[in-house]
Write a protein that holds these residues in place. Structure first.
Motif, PDB file in Angstrom:
ATOM      1  N   TYR A 127       0.824  -1.202   0.000  1.00  0.00           N
ATOM      2  CA  TYR A 127       0.000   0.000   0.000  1.00  0.00           C
ATOM      3  C   TYR A 127       0.861   1.256   0.000  1.00  0.00           C
ATOM      4  O   TYR A 127       2.056   1.217   0.305  1.00  0.00           O
ATOM      5  N   ILE A 128       0.228   2.357  -0.349  1.00  0.00           N
ATOM      6  CA  ILE A 128       0.821   3.693  -0.313  1.00  0.00           C
ATOM      7  C   ILE A 128      -0.191   4.598   0.374  1.00  0.00           C
ATOM      8  O   ILE A 128      -1.384   4.542   0.058  1.00  0.00           O
ATOM      9  N   ILE A 129       0.281   5.446   1.267  1.00  0.00           N
ATOM     10  CA  ILE A 129      -0.593   6.421   1.910  1.00  0.00           C
ATOM     11  C   ILE A 129      -0.193   7.811   1.433  1.00  0.00           C
ATOM     12  O   ILE A 129       0.983   8.170   1.467  1.00  0.00           O
ATOM     13  N   GLN A 130      -1.191   8.557   0.975  1.00  0.00           N
ATOM     14  CA  GLN A 130      -0.978   9.923   0.505  1.00  0.00           C
ATOM     15  C   GLN A 130      -1.871  10.861   1.325  1.00  0.00           C
ATOM     16  O   GLN A 130      -3.096  10.789   1.207  1.00  0.00           O
ATOM     17  N   PRO A 131      -1.273  11.717   2.161  1.00  0.00           N
ATOM     18  CA  PRO A 131      -2.092  12.681   2.900  1.00  0.00           C
ATOM     19  C   PRO A 131      -2.792  13.627   1.914  1.00  0.00           C
ATOM     20  O   PRO A 131      -2.213  14.001   0.897  1.00  0.00           O
ATOM     21  N   VAL A 132      -4.040  13.984   2.210  1.00  0.00           N
ATOM     22  CA  VAL A 132      -4.759  14.899   1.320  1.00  0.00           C
ATOM     23  C   VAL A 132      -5.263  16.143   2.040  1.00  0.00           C
ATOM     24  O   VAL A 132      -6.036  16.905   1.483  1.00  0.00           O
ATOM     25  N   GLY A 133      -4.820  16.367   3.262  1.00  0.00           N
ATOM     26  CA  GLY A 133      -5.246  17.540   4.019  1.00  0.00           C
ATOM     27  C   GLY A 133      -6.532  17.271   4.773  1.00  0.00           C
ATOM     28  O   GLY A 133      -7.181  16.242   4.589  1.00  0.00           O
ATOM     29  N   ASN A 134      -6.895  18.210   5.642  1.00  0.00           N
ATOM     30  CA  ASN A 134      -8.111  18.077   6.445  1.00  0.00           C
ATOM     31  C   ASN A 134      -8.194  16.737   7.160  1.00  0.00           C
ATOM     32  O   ASN A 134      -9.266  16.135   7.244  1.00  0.00           O
ATOM     33  N   ASP A 135      -7.057  16.220   7.627  1.00  0.00           N
ATOM     34  CA  ASP A 135      -7.007  14.945   8.350  1.00  0.00           C
ATOM     35  C   ASP A 135      -7.519  13.771   7.524  1.00  0.00           C
ATOM     36  O   ASP A 135      -8.078  12.815   8.062  1.00  0.00           O
ATOM     37  N   ARG A 136      -7.366  13.837   6.204  1.00  0.00           N
ATOM     38  CA  ARG A 136      -7.796  12.743   5.327  1.00  0.00           C
ATOM     39  C   ARG A 136      -6.582  12.171   4.608  1.00  0.00           C
ATOM     40  O   ARG A 136      -5.524  12.785   4.554  1.00  0.00           O
ATOM     41  N   MET A 137      -6.764  10.982   4.067  1.00  0.00           N
ATOM     42  CA  MET A 137      -5.680  10.337   3.337  1.00  0.00           C
ATOM     43  C   MET A 137      -6.250   9.494   2.198  1.00  0.00           C
ATOM     44  O   MET A 137      -7.381   9.035   2.255  1.00  0.00           O
TER      45      MET A 137
END
Length: 122
Positions: free
Chosen positions: A57-67
């Protein structure tokens, strides 16, 4: 949140129902790569589930406490690492098309989306 009353910060498997469905489809061969967008507080549970099942897997932060949580076959994740180096809404029309195709989105809808985005970019 699920219907059950939970303490602040507590996470249950019900909260990750969408991810579990994507994992099921992946394991049955219905997809080679998946994308699940969720609150960052679900990260430990999501990581544990994927690691327990030996799924990369890969995790990409997207802001506003989301990923964004991409998961699947190594060769797909390698391509995603090369292509998704910024927020998804900043991908070129070509990158957006490729990613959508990889995720198994309807190819005709992807073609329409590509043409619309190329028209705006011109």
């Amino acid at each position: 949140m699920d219907i059950q009353t939970k303490r602040q910060g507590e996470v249950s498997a019900v909260d990750l129902k969408g991810l579990m469905n994507h994992i099921y489809e992946y394991q049955k061969g219905g997809r080679r790569v998946g994308l699940f967008t969720c609150n960052r507080r679900y990260e430990p549970l999501a990581r544990a589930r994927l690691e327990r099942q030996h799924i990369g897997y890969i995790i990409q932060p997207v802001g506003n406490d989301r990923m964004n949580l991409f998961f699947g076959r190594k060769e797909c994740l390698d391509a995603i690492r090369m292509m998704v180096t910024r927020p998804l809404n900043q991908l070129t029309p070509e990158e957006d098309f490729i990613l959508g195709a990889m995720l198994g989105y309807d190819i005709c809808a992807q073609c329409e989306r590509y043409c619309e985005r190329k028209g705006r970019a011109s």
